[in-house]
Motif scaffolding. Structure first.
Motif, mmCIF file in Angstrom:
data_model
loop_
_atom_site.group_PDB
_atom_site.id
_atom_site.type_symbol
_atom_site.label_atom_id
_atom_site.label_comp_id
_atom_site.label_asym_id
_atom_site.label_seq_id
_atom_site.Cartn_x
_atom_site.Cartn_y
_atom_site.Cartn_z
ATOM 1 N N MET A 1 -22.783 -20.900 -26.689
ATOM 2 C CA MET A 1 -22.650 -19.570 -26.127
ATOM 3 C C MET A 1 -22.215 -18.605 -27.232
ATOM 4 S SD MET A 1 -20.524 -18.549 -22.785
ATOM 5 C CE MET A 1 -19.754 -16.978 -22.673
ATOM 6 N N GLU A 2 -22.883 -17.501 -27.320
ATOM 7 C CA GLU A 2 -22.599 -16.496 -28.338
ATOM 8 C C GLU A 2 -21.417 -15.629 -27.905
ATOM 9 O OE1 GLU A 2 -24.881 -12.693 -30.242
ATOM 10 O OE2 GLU A 2 -26.071 -14.409 -29.635
ATOM 11 N N LYS A 3 -20.516 -15.389 -28.850
ATOM 12 C CA LYS A 3 -19.337 -14.576 -28.571
ATOM 13 C C LYS A 3 -19.693 -13.108 -28.788
ATOM 14 C CE LYS A 3 -15.243 -14.640 -31.055
ATOM 15 N NZ LYS A 3 -14.047 -15.284 -31.586
ATOM 16 N N LYS A 4 -19.371 -12.245 -27.820
ATOM 17 C CA LYS A 4 -19.655 -10.817 -27.918
ATOM 18 C C LYS A 4 -18.399 -10.008 -27.637
ATOM 19 C CE LYS A 4 -24.491 -10.510 -26.935
ATOM 20 N NZ LYS A 4 -25.469 -9.610 -26.362
ATOM 21 N N PHE A 5 -18.376 -8.807 -28.197
ATOM 22 C CA PHE A 5 -17.258 -7.894 -27.978
ATOM 23 C C PHE A 5 -17.552 -7.011 -26.769
ATOM 24 C CE2 PHE A 5 -15.729 -3.507 -28.731
ATOM 25 C CZ PHE A 5 -14.390 -3.741 -28.477
ATOM 26 N N TYR A 6 -16.599 -6.962 -25.847
ATOM 27 C CA TYR A 6 -16.673 -6.096 -24.674
ATOM 28 C C TYR A 6 -15.350 -5.368 -24.514
ATOM 29 C CZ TYR A 6 -20.695 -8.902 -23.200
ATOM 30 O OH TYR A 6 -21.906 -9.516 -23.138
ATOM 31 N N LEU A 7 -15.386 -4.227 -23.871
ATOM 32 C CA LEU A 7 -14.153 -3.544 -23.489
ATOM 33 C C LEU A 7 -13.454 -4.387 -22.431
ATOM 34 C CD1 LEU A 7 -15.435 0.123 -23.131
ATOM 35 C CD2 LEU A 7 -14.215 -0.869 -25.064
ATOM 36 N N SER A 8 -12.158 -4.503 -22.545
ATOM 37 C CA SER A 8 -11.401 -5.288 -21.576
ATOM 38 C C SER A 8 -11.164 -4.468 -20.314
ATOM 39 C CB SER A 8 -10.053 -5.703 -22.177
ATOM 40 O OG SER A 8 -9.296 -6.392 -21.213
ATOM 41 N N SER A 9 -11.354 -5.106 -19.177
ATOM 42 C CA SER A 9 -11.078 -4.426 -17.911
ATOM 43 C C SER A 9 -9.697 -4.797 -17.384
ATOM 44 C CB SER A 9 -12.148 -4.777 -16.877
ATOM 45 O OG SER A 9 -12.174 -6.173 -16.666
ATOM 46 N N THR A 10 -9.074 -5.820 -17.969
ATOM 47 C CA THR A 10 -7.771 -6.260 -17.489
ATOM 48 C C THR A 10 -6.636 -5.915 -18.447
ATOM 49 O OG1 THR A 10 -8.151 -8.444 -18.466
ATOM 50 C CG2 THR A 10 -8.731 -8.168 -16.152
ATOM 51 N N GLY B 1 -9.495 0.096 -23.152
ATOM 52 C CA GLY B 1 -9.786 -1.327 -23.189
ATOM 53 C C GLY B 1 -10.278 -1.822 -24.529
ATOM 54 N N VAL B 2 -10.270 -0.971 -25.545
ATOM 55 C CA VAL B 2 -10.757 -1.352 -26.872
ATOM 56 C C VAL B 2 -9.858 -2.414 -27.496
ATOM 57 C CG1 VAL B 2 -11.229 -0.535 -29.205
ATOM 58 C CG2 VAL B 2 -11.897 0.858 -27.254
ATOM 59 N N CYS B 3 -8.577 -2.164 -27.534
ATOM 60 C CA CYS B 3 -7.646 -3.109 -28.168
ATOM 61 C C CYS B 3 -7.615 -4.438 -27.420
ATOM 62 C CB CYS B 3 -6.246 -2.512 -28.238
ATOM 63 S SG CYS B 3 -6.130 -1.095 -29.340
ATOM 64 N N GLY B 4 -7.638 -4.390 -26.114
ATOM 65 C CA GLY B 4 -7.674 -5.622 -25.333
ATOM 66 C C GLY B 4 -8.945 -6.405 -25.571
ATOM 67 N N GLY B 5 -10.065 -5.707 -25.688
ATOM 68 C CA GLY B 5 -11.334 -6.366 -25.965
ATOM 69 C C GLY B 5 -11.365 -6.989 -27.349
ATOM 70 N N LEU B 6 -10.841 -6.275 -28.338
ATOM 71 C CA LEU B 6 -10.775 -6.827 -29.692
ATOM 72 C C LEU B 6 -9.841 -8.033 -29.747
ATOM 73 C CD1 LEU B 6 -10.679 -3.581 -31.866
ATOM 74 C CD2 LEU B 6 -12.496 -5.296 -31.801
ATOM 75 N N ALA B 7 -8.741 -7.964 -29.014
ATOM 76 C CA ALA B 7 -7.805 -9.082 -28.976
ATOM 77 C C ALA B 7 -8.466 -10.318 -28.358
ATOM 78 C CB ALA B 7 -6.558 -8.693 -28.196
ATOM 79 N N GLU B 8 -9.227 -10.129 -27.292
ATOM 80 C CA GLU B 8 -9.942 -11.253 -26.688
ATOM 81 C C GLU B 8 -10.987 -11.808 -27.646
ATOM 82 O OE1 GLU B 8 -11.626 -10.075 -22.931
ATOM 83 O OE2 GLU B 8 -9.673 -9.405 -22.177
ATOM 84 N N ILE C 1 -16.737 4.494 -26.917
ATOM 85 C CA ILE C 1 -18.009 5.075 -26.484
ATOM 86 C C ILE C 1 -19.151 4.074 -26.575
ATOM 87 C CG2 ILE C 1 -19.753 6.803 -27.085
ATOM 88 C CD1 ILE C 1 -17.371 8.608 -27.963
ATOM 89 N N LEU C 2 -19.201 3.287 -27.652
ATOM 90 C CA LEU C 2 -20.358 2.449 -27.927
ATOM 91 C C LEU C 2 -20.286 1.033 -27.359
ATOM 92 C CD1 LEU C 2 -20.970 3.498 -31.634
ATOM 93 C CD2 LEU C 2 -22.153 4.306 -29.597
ATOM 94 N N ALA C 3 -19.097 0.520 -27.155
ATOM 95 C CA ALA C 3 -18.966 -0.881 -26.705
ATOM 96 C C ALA C 3 -19.298 -0.992 -25.211
ATOM 97 C CB ALA C 3 -17.559 -1.382 -26.959
ATOM 98 N N PRO C 4 -19.972 -2.069 -24.857
ATOM 99 C CA PRO C 4 -20.299 -2.271 -23.433
ATOM 100 C C PRO C 4 -19.085 -2.759 -22.656
ATOM 101 C CG PRO C 4 -21.106 -4.109 -24.722
ATOM 102 C CD PRO C 4 -20.543 -3.109 -25.700
ATOM 103 N N LYS C 5 -19.087 -2.462 -21.372
ATOM 104 C CA LYS C 5 -18.045 -2.975 -20.485
ATOM 105 C C LYS C 5 -18.469 -4.353 -20.004
ATOM 106 C CE LYS C 5 -16.566 1.502 -18.889
ATOM 107 N NZ LYS C 5 -16.464 2.431 -17.799
ATOM 108 N N LYS C 6 -17.496 -5.226 -19.841
ATOM 109 C CA LYS C 6 -17.787 -6.578 -19.390
ATOM 110 C C LYS C 6 -18.053 -6.552 -17.886
ATOM 111 C CE LYS C 6 -16.173 -11.214 -20.140
ATOM 112 N NZ LYS C 6 -15.103 -12.014 -20.727
#
Length: 63
Positions: A1-10, A16-23, A55-60
Motif C-alpha cells: 500500500m502506498e503512503k500518501k499525505f492527507y489533511l487530518s480530520s481528527t 489539519g496540515v500539521c496533523g496530516g504531516l505527523a501521521e 490549499i493543495l493537499a487532499p482531505k482524507k
C-alpha cells in the motif's frame, strides 16, 4: 500500500496540515507544529508553506 499525505480530520487545530504531516511521518503532531512555528518566526516561510499545503493537499475520505 502506498503512503500518501492527507489533511487530518481528527488531529487539527486550523487546517489539519500539521496533523496530516505527523501521521505521514509517524511523529507527534506537536513536533510538526513547533517546526512550523520556528519556520514562521525564523524566516517567515512556514506560513506560506502551511497555506500552500492547506490549499493543495487532499482531505482524507473515510471508506
Amino acid at each position: 500500500m502506498e503512503k500518501k499525505f492527507y489533511l487530518s480530520s481528527t488531529d487539527k487545530k486550523l487546517g489539519g496540515v500539521c496533523g496530516g504531516l505527523a501521521e505521514y511521518f509517524s511523529v507527534d503532531s506537536l513536533i510538526v507544529r513547533l517546526a512550523f512555528v520556528a519556520l514562521v518566526l525564523g524566516w517567515g516561510s512556514g506560513l506560506l508553506l502551511y497555506l500552500l499545503l492547506w490549499i493543495l493537499a487532499p482531505k482524507k475520505t473515510e471508506q
